[in-house]
Write an enzyme that holds these catalytic residues in place. Sequence first.
Site, PDB file in Angstrom:
ATOM      1  N   GLU A 102       0.849  -1.189   0.000  1.00  0.00           N
ATOM      2  CA  GLU A 102       0.000   0.000   0.000  1.00  0.00           C
ATOM      3  C   GLU A 102       0.889   1.245   0.000  1.00  0.00           C
ATOM      4  O   GLU A 102       2.021   1.202   0.477  1.00  0.00           O
ATOM      5  CB  GLU A 102      -0.901  -0.038   1.241  1.00  0.00           C
ATOM      6  CG  GLU A 102      -1.899   1.074   1.371  1.00  0.00           C
ATOM      7  CD  GLU A 102      -2.941   1.119   0.272  1.00  0.00           C
ATOM      8  OE1 GLU A 102      -2.598   1.545  -0.857  1.00  0.00           O
ATOM      9  OE2 GLU A 102      -4.102   0.777   0.524  1.00  0.00           O
ATOM     10  N   PHE A 155      -1.703  16.347   4.429  1.00  0.00           N
ATOM     11  CA  PHE A 155      -2.014  15.806   3.113  1.00  0.00           C
ATOM     12  C   PHE A 155      -0.755  15.886   2.267  1.00  0.00           C
ATOM     13  O   PHE A 155      -0.078  16.910   2.233  1.00  0.00           O
ATOM     14  CB  PHE A 155      -3.158  16.568   2.425  1.00  0.00           C
ATOM     15  CG  PHE A 155      -3.544  15.924   1.128  1.00  0.00           C
ATOM     16  CD1 PHE A 155      -4.313  14.775   1.119  1.00  0.00           C
ATOM     17  CD2 PHE A 155      -3.098  16.434  -0.080  1.00  0.00           C
ATOM     18  CE1 PHE A 155      -4.643  14.144  -0.081  1.00  0.00           C
ATOM     19  CE2 PHE A 155      -3.426  15.815  -1.283  1.00  0.00           C
ATOM     20  CZ  PHE A 155      -4.191  14.668  -1.270  1.00  0.00           C
TER      21      PHE A 155
END
Length: 178
Positions: A102, A155
Amino acid sequence: MSIVKVKDKTFRTFIPEAEIQQRVKAVADKLNEDLKDKNPLFLAVLNGSFVFAADLMRMITIPCEISFVKLASYQGTVSSGKIKEVIGINEDLKGRTVVIVEDIIDTGFTMKRMLEQLGTRDPESLHICTLLVKPGKLQVPLNIEYAAMEIPNDFIVGYGLDYDQQGRNLRDIYTIVE
């Protein structure tokens, strides 16, 4: 430190490419040692993990295989909270050592769902390998054995990670500038 603009947002260098490569190598070395007798199936989660998966695979020295699954749970800069499988898994996982690759784990809900789905296919073992993990955002308990880096809740974009499908091609990882 460099500044880049992706669509309507500004980002600054957070993790340079050289450091990313060092961390990926450390994860690959641990996988090579831990799974040396296993012939693992690496299951890369698209789209975000494709750069990490490619670099990781080039550093894996043990016999192994790779396949891909595509899940969607992000829209823009926030998780949609809804996970939908787009492309499924065709390999027989029965008795296999499976390593899920991932790009980033934040809440953990996507990974939890993947583990549940894969567990029904009777693998010998399931392992989590991620480039990045946000421990401050994790909401479900996960055994993340192979994490290249822990990061804050910012982010980020670059090295395969995107902002509305843009910025995946950036070699470094960038964090948003408020």
